[in-house]
Design a protein around this motif. Structure first.
Motif, PDB file in Angstrom:
ATOM      1  N   VAL A 188      29.307  43.870  32.186  1.00 33.60           N
ATOM      2  CA  VAL A 188      28.136  43.530  31.378  1.00 33.60           C
ATOM      3  C   VAL A 188      26.901  43.355  32.256  1.00 33.60           C
ATOM      4  CG1 VAL A 188      28.667  41.046  31.391  1.00 33.60           C
ATOM      5  CG2 VAL A 188      27.226  41.994  29.587  1.00 33.60           C
ATOM      6  N   HIS A 189      25.779  43.922  31.782  1.00 38.53           N
ATOM      7  CA  HIS A 189      24.475  43.801  32.447  1.00 38.53           C
ATOM      8  C   HIS A 189      23.485  43.196  31.469  1.00 38.53           C
ATOM      9  CE1 HIS A 189      25.358  46.185  36.094  1.00 38.53           C
ATOM     10  NE2 HIS A 189      26.151  46.877  35.303  1.00 38.53           N
ATOM     11  N   ASP A 190      22.511  42.442  31.993  1.00 38.82           N
ATOM     12  CA  ASP A 190      21.495  41.872  31.110  1.00 38.82           C
ATOM     13  C   ASP A 190      20.253  42.770  31.091  1.00 38.82           C
ATOM     14  OD1 ASP A 190      19.899  41.274  33.335  1.00 38.82           O
ATOM     15  OD2 ASP A 190      20.462  39.166  33.380  1.00 38.82           O
ATOM     16  N   GLN A 191      19.306  42.424  30.223  1.00 37.35           N
ATOM     17  CA  GLN A 191      18.137  43.281  30.007  1.00 37.35           C
ATOM     18  C   GLN A 191      17.249  43.362  31.247  1.00 37.35           C
ATOM     19  OE1 GLN A 191      16.082  43.194  26.286  1.00 37.35           O
ATOM     20  NE2 GLN A 191      17.733  42.169  25.185  1.00 37.35           N
ATOM     21  N   SER A 318      29.829  51.176  37.950  1.00 36.27           N
ATOM     22  CA  SER A 318      29.499  50.429  36.737  1.00 36.27           C
ATOM     23  C   SER A 318      28.973  49.042  37.085  1.00 36.27           C
ATOM     24  CB  SER A 318      30.734  50.302  35.840  1.00 36.27           C
ATOM     25  OG  SER A 318      31.190  51.567  35.424  1.00 36.27           O
ATOM     26  N   GLU A 319      29.546  48.431  38.134  1.00 36.35           N
ATOM     27  CA  GLU A 319      29.173  47.066  38.493  1.00 36.35           C
ATOM     28  C   GLU A 319      27.781  46.976  39.123  1.00 36.35           C
ATOM     29  OE1 GLU A 319      33.703  47.284  38.694  1.00 36.35           O
ATOM     30  OE2 GLU A 319      32.017  48.557  39.237  1.00 36.35           O
ATOM     31  N   LEU A 320      27.448  47.939  39.959  1.00 38.99           N
ATOM     32  CA  LEU A 320      26.142  47.944  40.639  1.00 38.99           C
ATOM     33  C   LEU A 320      25.113  48.779  39.901  1.00 38.99           C
ATOM     34  CD1 LEU A 320      27.385  48.410  44.308  1.00 38.99           C
ATOM     35  CD2 LEU A 320      26.183  46.402  43.427  1.00 38.99           C
ATOM     36  N   GLN A 321      25.555  49.510  38.893  1.00 43.10           N
ATOM     37  CA  GLN A 321      24.821  50.550  38.182  1.00 43.10           C
ATOM     38  C   GLN A 321      24.775  51.807  39.045  1.00 43.10           C
ATOM     39  OE1 GLN A 321      21.697  49.289  35.394  1.00 43.10           O
ATOM     40  NE2 GLN A 321      21.569  47.400  36.572  1.00 43.10           N
ATOM     41  N   ALA A 322      24.735  52.941  38.389  1.00 46.33           N
ATOM     42  CA  ALA A 322      24.676  54.209  39.105  1.00 46.33           C
ATOM     43  C   ALA A 322      23.295  54.382  39.731  1.00 46.33           C
ATOM     44  CB  ALA A 322      24.974  55.358  38.148  1.00 46.33           C
ATOM     45  N   GLY A 379      28.656  40.208  35.316  1.00 43.91           N
ATOM     46  CA  GLY A 379      30.073  39.922  35.521  1.00 43.91           C
ATOM     47  C   GLY A 379      30.926  40.807  34.645  1.00 43.91           C
ATOM     48  N   TYR A 380      32.228  40.640  34.771  1.00 44.13           N
ATOM     49  CA  TYR A 380      33.157  41.311  33.867  1.00 44.13           C
ATOM     50  C   TYR A 380      33.218  40.501  32.575  1.00 44.13           C
ATOM     51  CZ  TYR A 380      34.607  43.972  37.972  1.00 44.13           C
ATOM     52  OH  TYR A 380      34.617  44.774  39.071  1.00 44.13           O
ATOM     53  N   LEU A 381      33.088  41.175  31.468  1.00 43.72           N
ATOM     54  CA  LEU A 381      32.965  40.520  30.172  1.00 43.72           C
ATOM     55  C   LEU A 381      34.170  39.626  29.896  1.00 43.72           C
ATOM     56  CD1 LEU A 381      31.038  40.529  27.672  1.00 43.72           C
ATOM     57  CD2 LEU A 381      32.605  42.190  26.649  1.00 43.72           C
ATOM     58  N   ALA A 385      37.446  35.170  36.286  1.00 42.86           N
ATOM     59  CA  ALA A 385      38.331  35.263  37.448  1.00 42.86           C
ATOM     60  C   ALA A 385      38.155  36.602  38.159  1.00 42.86           C
ATOM     61  CB  ALA A 385      39.784  35.068  37.021  1.00 42.86           C
ATOM     62  N   ALA A 386      38.077  37.685  37.380  1.00 46.71           N
ATOM     63  CA  ALA A 386      37.886  39.008  37.981  1.00 46.71           C
ATOM     64  C   ALA A 386      36.513  39.120  38.624  1.00 46.71           C
ATOM     65  CB  ALA A 386      38.062  40.095  36.918  1.00 46.71           C
ATOM     66  N   THR A 387      35.509  38.498  38.024  1.00 47.33           N
ATOM     67  CA  THR A 387      34.155  38.521  38.589  1.00 47.33           C
ATOM     68  C   THR A 387      34.124  37.838  39.943  1.00 47.33           C
ATOM     69  OG1 THR A 387      33.207  38.455  36.351  1.00 47.33           O
ATOM     70  CG2 THR A 387      31.746  37.887  38.174  1.00 47.33           C
ATOM     71  N   GLN A 388      34.739  36.681  40.052  1.00 48.22           N
ATOM     72  CA  GLN A 388      34.755  35.941  41.317  1.00 48.22           C
ATOM     73  C   GLN A 388      35.502  36.704  42.399  1.00 48.22           C
ATOM     74  OE1 GLN A 388      36.237  31.988  40.578  1.00 48.22           O
ATOM     75  NE2 GLN A 388      34.426  31.377  39.408  1.00 48.22           N
TER      76      GLN A 388
END
Length: 536
Positions: A188-191, A318-322, A379-381, A385-388
């Motif tokens: 998940v990413h914010d605006q 996906s985590e850092l954005q392309a 973070g992961y939606l 735990a996975a985010t950390q």
């Protein structure tokens, strides 16, 4: 900043500027702004509220972009769904995403989207209250327990003036990771983060208000939407089509004077094919960024150079954005064709960590790439735990990729961490062996995996051969034996018709796990044949 403020700014300052060419339908920033507001009012009237989640299951289109921006206005998180998804993936994503709304195009390409939904366990769809239908409505509701709403329906009133504007920290979009061996994570990413990343990418690649970006990947994936963000942030035009047909893409580049495109190397190669032998076929196209998902680049860099196109390698996730990193357009071709590059944000940093000792490595030494960037996910939606586990205390994302840093702002990608092979005590990049085998006449592409055999890791090669080629496994192994160190020589080299792949939003990715299973089967069959021969 949020997406509504960004869109309002463009609509006020340049209302008639083109925001999107939806195939051949030109949509201005004013029209996009009006459509997003209409849809926001329609959804709000149906009970959609800030904090809800909407599964967006559409191809690239005006409707996709308008629905996303409408959700951003309401503070609704969009869960992006690939149109290639079938019942297992769609049901899993809707359920784990805890989606309350679904937007879909049931009649797109004649694909059985409604039937796909009916094949899903009803418990996985129980949270869906409403389905927003684009195009012709199906004769029966896609989800029987949910009400059906036409995309073209008009709200009875505009949005309430008192409706609070979402903060920049409001969640905007969820990507699914495209791993080939396990269940995808939801990112998940914010605006604000997405808009900031769009500005950084636009600055890095010189994208201005009068430019146009050919969309070379679906909006639903990080690769495609990061390119769209660069256009939206800068006020440039996006050139899009629901189906990525190379001939159509070539026509759109010429007709709408595309200046940039970001695509996988397979599509770029086929666009050049569509251009034929024409000299300088795309004079407006300044930069073509590529992500190499196919086994080999082949002669694409040279063909692009001959066509007057600056081909630049890209990097992202996906985590850092392309597009978080890319090669500079003014670098030599030998550098531009490498994956990795310079980080798009001036504030970003990169380092490499030794996978065994955990120490930060000096520039030039291979380790796991870790990146600190403003583009990082929230973070992961619903999975703290996975985010950390993925992000350290300093905010560096552990990419799971191996490479070496050039300086604190640039790096060269080598391979996924699990793809490197430790052969006879040496760390070996399988690409080295693959490229050597691909240089053999008759071989079009190669993949090398490592598997445990008789107490040690050994390399096994899988190759695709030219049509009509008579090349054999023995030819490949003899070729390697003549020039490679003994521990790099594949113990088996199978000639196969196709690599096993998994579909993602960006491309078809090779399933190295399946190749490893195939390698073990090859070794087992060889051992059985040898034992049978000994008994005879």
């Amino acid at each position: 900043m949020n997406f509504t403020d960004l869109l309002s700014k463009h609509a006020a300052e340049r209302p008639d500027a083109i925001a999107l060419y939806d195939v051949d339908h030109a949509v201005s920033y004013r029209a996009l702004h009006e459509e997003a507001n209409r849809l926001a009012a329609l959804l709000h009237e149906q009970g959609a509220r800030s904090g809800d989640r909407l599964a967006l299951w559409l191809p690239n289109s005006f409707a996709w972009l308008a629905i996303f921006l409408a959700c951003a206005r309401l503070g609704i998180t969009v869960v992006a769904m690939n149109t290639r998804f079938r019942s297992r993936e769609a049901g899993d994503l809707i359920s784990r995403g805890r989606c309350r709304w679904l937007a879909m195009w049931p009649s797109f390409k004649g694909l059985p989207f409604t039937q796909i939904l009916r094949d899903i366990d009803s418990s996985l769809l129980s949270g869906i209250e409403g389905v927003l239908v684009v195009g012709d409505a199906p004769t029966e509701p896609p989800i029987p327990a949910a009400r059906m709403l036409g995309y073209d329906n008009m709200p009875t009133a505009p949005l309430p003036a008192s409706l609070q504007m979402p903060a920049g920290t409001a969640h905007a979009l969820v990507y699914t990771t495209s791993g080939t061996t396990s269940q995808s994570k939801l990112v998940v990413h914010d605006q604000q983060t997405m808009i900031t990343h769009g500005h950084a990418v636009a600055r890095f690649h010189g994208i201005k208000t009068d430019d146009a970006i050919l969309m070379g990947a679906p909006f639903c994936g990080a690769f495609g939407f990061s390119a769209a963000l660069a256009g939206l942030a800068s006020g440039a035009a996006l050139i899009s089509s629901p189906v990525l047909d190379p001939a159509e893409c070539a026509r759109q580049i010429r007709q709408y004077r595309a200046t940039h495109t970001f695509a996988n190397n397979e599509l770029l190669d086929r666009i050049l094919d569509a251009a034929g032998d024409q000299e300088n076929p795309f004079p407006s196209l300044r930069i073509a960024g590529f992500a190499s998902f196919a086994p080999s680049l082949g002669d694409l860099p040279q063909r692009a150079e001959k066509a007057g196109i600056s081909l630049v390698g890209l990097y992202g996730s996906s985590e850092l954005q392309a597009l978080v990193a890319a090669q500079k357009a003014d670098a030599p071709l030998s550098v531009r064709e490498q994956p990795g590059g310079e980080l798009a944000s001036p504030e970003a940093r990169v380092r490499a960590r030794d996978t065994e000792s955990g120490k930060i490595l000096p520039h030039g030494e291979i380790g796991e790439i870790e990146i600190l960037s403003p583009s990082l996910m929230k973070g992961y939606l619903d999975n703290e735990a996975a985010t950390q586990k993925a992000v350290d205390a300093e905010g560096y994302f552990r990419t799971g990729d191996l490479g070496h840093t050039v300086d604190s702002h640039s790096f060269v990608f080598h391979a996924r961490k699990g793809d490197f092979l430790r052969l006879s005590g040496f760390l070996v990049n399988p690409i080295e062996i693959e490229q050597f085998i691909e240089a053999l006449d008759g071989i079009t592409a190669c993949q090398v995996v490592g598997v445990a055999h008789q107490g040690k890791t050994v390399p096994v090669a899988f190759a695709l051969a030219d049509e009509g080629s008579r090349i054999t496994e023995q030819d490949v192994i003899a070729h390697c034996r003549a020039s490679l160190a003994h521990f790099k020589i594949p113990v088996r080299a199978a000639i196969i018709e196709a690599f096993p792949v998994v579909e993602s939003a960006n491309s078809n990715k090779i399933q190295r796990g399946k190749l490893q299973d195939m390698a073990l089967a090859l070794l087992d069959s060889a051992a059985t044949s040898k034992a049978s021969a000994a008994r005879r």
